[in-house]
Enzyme design. Sequence first.
Site, PDB file in Angstrom:
ATOM      1  N   GLY A   9       0.830  -1.202   0.000  1.00 12.90           N
ATOM      2  CA  GLY A   9       0.000   0.000   0.000  1.00 12.90           C
ATOM      3  C   GLY A   9       0.862   1.248   0.000  1.00 12.90           C
ATOM      4  N   LYS A  13       7.311   2.860  -2.061  1.00 10.18           N
ATOM      5  CA  LYS A  13       7.957   1.560  -2.290  1.00 10.18           C
ATOM      6  C   LYS A  13       7.669   1.082  -3.714  1.00 10.18           C
ATOM      7  CE  LYS A  13       7.998  -0.681   2.286  1.00 10.18           C
ATOM      8  NZ  LYS A  13       7.668  -1.958   2.950  1.00 10.18           N
ATOM      9  N   GLU A  38       0.637  -8.231   8.692  1.00  8.82           N
ATOM     10  CA  GLU A  38       1.955  -7.884   9.236  1.00  8.82           C
ATOM     11  C   GLU A  38       2.115  -8.612  10.569  1.00  8.82           C
ATOM     12  OE1 GLU A  38       3.683  -4.835   7.713  1.00  8.82           O
ATOM     13  OE2 GLU A  38       5.424  -5.134   8.990  1.00  8.82           O
ATOM     14  N   ASP A  67       9.350  -6.543   3.078  1.00 10.32           N
ATOM     15  CA  ASP A  67       9.325  -6.023   4.438  1.00 10.32           C
ATOM     16  C   ASP A  67      10.682  -5.416   4.738  1.00 10.32           C
ATOM     17  OD1 ASP A  67       7.205  -6.059   6.579  1.00 10.32           O
ATOM     18  OD2 ASP A  67       9.024  -6.439   7.733  1.00 10.32           O
TER      19      ASP A  67
END
Length: 200
Positions: A9, A13, A38, A67
């Site tokens: 989201g 990134k 998560e 991550d």
Amino acid sequence: MIEFYFASGNDYKIAEAKAALAQHRIQVKKLEGFEKLEIQHTNLEEVAKAALALIVSKTQKLVFVEDSGLFVHELNGFPGPYSSYVFETLGVQGILRLLNSTKNRKAEFRSSVCFGTQGKILAIFSSVTEGTITIEAKGENGFGFDPIFVPMWNSKTFGQMELKEKTVYSHRAKALNKLALWYLNASKTGKLEENAIVVN
Ligand code: IMP
């Protein structure tokens, strides 16, 4: 053109992943309609794997999750896997305050990328970018702790860099480069499923 779907989201990134993988002629698209789980774990690879396991069984697409975290040496690696929570609660100023009285400003960003498709985890890659934490925040670009992190071999913070320059140093871009090189080679030699983990 090969298409990878990024389950994230975070538009920064995604932009970084697009820039990193374009060099390998791989197009990155945002995977819509999912929720990234998560889990709490001290190992980023485990967090990425658990998130991908839930997504990969529901799609035919080539998909990856990432991550990442900031590990500050003087703070024994804190905030590490808790970076997004610490960013939301303490923010960049909180990290600067914690380092107020220390000379050791070494830190590193780490990234783990987990890739798969059709109910299988096919590969996972991790990378590190070492650097230092500044005395004050500098630069308006990027996200998260970008304004206080200077990568080794440069004097600007990530926050002072354009996307293209950050991509040269970024932990995320390095992990994605590994993924691209592996994918291009493994798909040519028929070895994509060599280390597959079936999750459904
Ligand atoms: P997650 O990977 O979505 O769990 O987020 C990790 C957190 O680490 C982000 O919210 C940021 O605060 C921080 N972080 C990870 N990578 C970067 C980066 O490239 N720049 C700045 N902060 C980052």
